[in-house]
Design a protein around this motif. Structure first.
Motif, short mmCIF file in Angstrom:
data_model
loop_
_atom_site.label_atom_id
_atom_site.label_comp_id
_atom_site.label_asym_id
_atom_site.label_seq_id
_atom_site.Cartn_x
_atom_site.Cartn_y
_atom_site.Cartn_z
N GLY A 202 22.97 50.89 42.09
CA GLY A 202 21.68 50.83 41.39
C GLY A 202 21.39 49.52 40.69
O GLY A 202 20.38 49.39 40.01
N CYS A 203 22.26 48.51 40.84
CA CYS A 203 22.03 47.22 40.18
C CYS A 203 21.50 46.23 41.22
O CYS A 203 22.09 46.06 42.28
N ALA A 204 20.38 45.56 40.89
CA ALA A 204 19.77 44.61 41.82
C ALA A 204 20.09 43.17 41.45
O ALA A 204 19.66 42.24 42.16
N ASP A 205 20.84 42.94 40.36
CA ASP A 205 21.18 41.57 39.96
C ASP A 205 22.16 40.96 40.97
O ASP A 205 22.88 41.67 41.67
N PRO A 206 22.20 39.62 41.04
CA PRO A 206 23.14 38.98 41.99
C PRO A 206 24.59 39.21 41.56
O PRO A 206 24.94 39.14 40.39
N GLY A 207 25.44 39.50 42.54
CA GLY A 207 26.88 39.71 42.30
C GLY A 207 27.63 38.40 42.44
O GLY A 207 28.08 38.05 43.53
N ILE A 208 27.78 37.68 41.35
CA ILE A 208 28.41 36.36 41.42
C ILE A 208 29.80 36.35 40.79
O ILE A 208 30.49 35.34 40.83
N TYR A 209 30.23 37.47 40.19
CA TYR A 209 31.54 37.55 39.55
C TYR A 209 32.43 38.51 40.35
O TYR A 209 32.07 39.65 40.57
N ARG A 210 33.58 38.00 40.77
CA ARG A 210 34.46 38.84 41.58
C ARG A 210 35.43 39.63 40.71
O ARG A 210 35.81 39.19 39.64
N ALA A 211 35.86 40.77 41.23
CA ALA A 211 36.84 41.63 40.56
C ALA A 211 37.70 42.28 41.65
O ALA A 211 37.20 42.60 42.72
N PRO A 212 38.98 42.47 41.39
CA PRO A 212 39.87 43.03 42.42
C PRO A 212 39.61 44.51 42.66
O PRO A 212 39.24 45.23 41.74
N LYS A 213 39.84 44.93 43.88
CA LYS A 213 39.68 46.35 44.19
C LYS A 213 40.89 47.15 43.74
O LYS A 213 40.77 48.33 43.45
N SER A 214 42.07 46.52 43.69
CA SER A 214 43.28 47.17 43.19
C SER A 214 44.28 46.08 42.83
O SER A 214 44.04 44.90 43.06
N ARG A 215 45.42 46.49 42.29
CA ARG A 215 46.44 45.49 41.93
C ARG A 215 47.01 44.79 43.15
O ARG A 215 47.57 43.72 43.06
N TYR A 216 46.88 45.40 44.33
CA TYR A 216 47.40 44.79 45.55
C TYR A 216 46.50 43.67 46.05
O TYR A 216 46.89 42.90 46.92
N HIS A 217 45.30 43.56 45.51
CA HIS A 217 44.38 42.51 45.92
C HIS A 217 44.50 41.27 45.05
O HIS A 217 43.66 40.39 45.11
N LEU A 218 45.53 41.20 44.23
CA LEU A 218 45.73 40.04 43.37
C LEU A 218 46.52 38.94 44.06
O LEU A 218 46.60 37.83 43.56
N GLU A 219 47.12 39.25 45.18
CA GLU A 219 47.93 38.26 45.90
C GLU A 219 47.04 37.15 46.43
O GLU A 219 45.88 37.36 46.76
N SER A 220 47.60 35.97 46.55
CA SER A 220 46.83 34.86 47.09
C SER A 220 46.57 35.11 48.58
O SER A 220 47.40 35.66 49.29
N GLY A 221 45.42 34.72 49.03
CA GLY A 221 45.06 34.89 50.43
C GLY A 221 44.27 36.15 50.70
O GLY A 221 43.69 36.31 51.76
N VAL A 222 44.21 37.08 49.74
CA VAL A 222 43.44 38.31 49.93
C VAL A 222 42.00 38.01 49.54
O VAL A 222 41.73 37.55 48.44
N VAL B 35 27.12 41.74 33.43
CA VAL B 35 27.22 42.98 32.65
C VAL B 35 28.25 43.93 33.26
O VAL B 35 29.11 44.47 32.56
N HIS B 36 28.20 44.09 34.56
CA HIS B 36 29.09 45.06 35.20
C HIS B 36 30.52 44.53 35.39
O HIS B 36 31.47 45.32 35.40
N VAL B 37 30.69 43.23 35.52
CA VAL B 37 32.06 42.71 35.60
C VAL B 37 32.76 42.85 34.25
O VAL B 37 33.96 43.13 34.18
N ARG B 38 32.00 42.68 33.17
CA ARG B 38 32.60 42.88 31.84
C ARG B 38 33.01 44.34 31.65
O ARG B 38 34.07 44.64 31.11
N ASP B 39 32.15 45.26 32.09
CA ASP B 39 32.47 46.68 32.00
C ASP B 39 33.69 47.01 32.86
O ASP B 39 34.59 47.74 32.44
N TYR B 40 33.73 46.46 34.08
CA TYR B 40 34.87 46.71 34.98
C TYR B 40 36.17 46.18 34.37
O TYR B 40 37.20 46.85 34.38
N ASN B 41 36.11 44.97 33.80
CA ASN B 41 37.31 44.37 33.20
C ASN B 41 37.77 45.12 31.96
O ASN B 41 38.96 45.20 31.68
#
Length: 196
Positions: free
Chosen positions: A30-50, A59-65
């Motif tokens: 429901g958010c139409a703002d541009p998604g310019i801030y990335r966030a990992p989908k899980s702890r396994y997505h923290l590795e380099s190359g993923v 607003v939503h990346v702050r909430d997610y973090n």
């Protein structure tokens, strides 16, 4: 709540981001703002190359973090293993002198030019020099009737004989015997780490 690595996702994207990054919509429903801030989908997505991320607006990346929990869905045992691995920065460790494959530690010192032929090793120099009669080691040697060098079995034999001779139970509970036994025990403790 534990938020491991959340500081990686609070910063804005680099200025070199592709032009379509600003056109990507926020992943939050429901958010139409541009998604310019990335966030990992899980702890396994923290590795380099993923390269598989959620893309949120500010607003939503702050909430997610704020809700990010690295240890989500982990058992207590897994959390403890992860924390213990973090102590050594996720690197393997081993006891000192037991480096895997290090055979050099077990080999003797190589002196191809013979520079150290006549020089005693530091431990030999320590033992050859003996102890000052006034040092704790010298006093302990005199009390236990030993001379340098001595073995651990020599130390134990003399110690047992003196304990048997000066034990308060064998001497009618006298205070002199008790003081002598204390001195013998202290001398044994001093020499226990010195015997060669």
């Amino acid at each position: 709540m534990v938020r491991k690595f959340s500081q990686w996702f609070d910063s804005p994207p680099s200025r070199k981001a592709s032009p379509d990054a600003r056109e990507r919509p926020c992943t939050h429903p429901g958010c139409a703002d541009p998604g310019i801030y990335r966030a990992p989908k899980s702890r396994y997505h923290l590795e380099s190359g993923v390269d598989d991320w959620y893309w949120f607006c500010l607003v939503h990346v702050r909430d997610y973090n704020a809700r990010w929990n690295y240890y989500a869905n982990m058992s207590e045992t897994q959390i403890e293993q992860e924390r213990r691995a973090d102590v050594t920065w996720q690197r393997p460790s081993w006891p000192l002198g037991a480096f895997p494959g290090a055979q050099g530690a077990a080999q003797p010192f190589q002196d191809p030019f013979g520079l150290f032929q006549d020089a005693p090793s530091p431990s030999q120099a320590f033992f050859q020099s003996g102890f000052s009669p006034r040092s704790p080691e010298g006093k302990a040697l005199a009390l236990l009737g030993l001379s340098h060098p001595f073995s651990h079995s020599d130390l134990q034999k003399n110690y047992r004989a003196l304990v048997k001779k000066h034990h308060p139970d064998a001497n009618g509970g006298s205070l002199e015997a008790e003081e002598a036994l204390k001195s013998i025990n202290e001398a044994y403790a001093v020499l226990k780490g010195v015997c060669g």
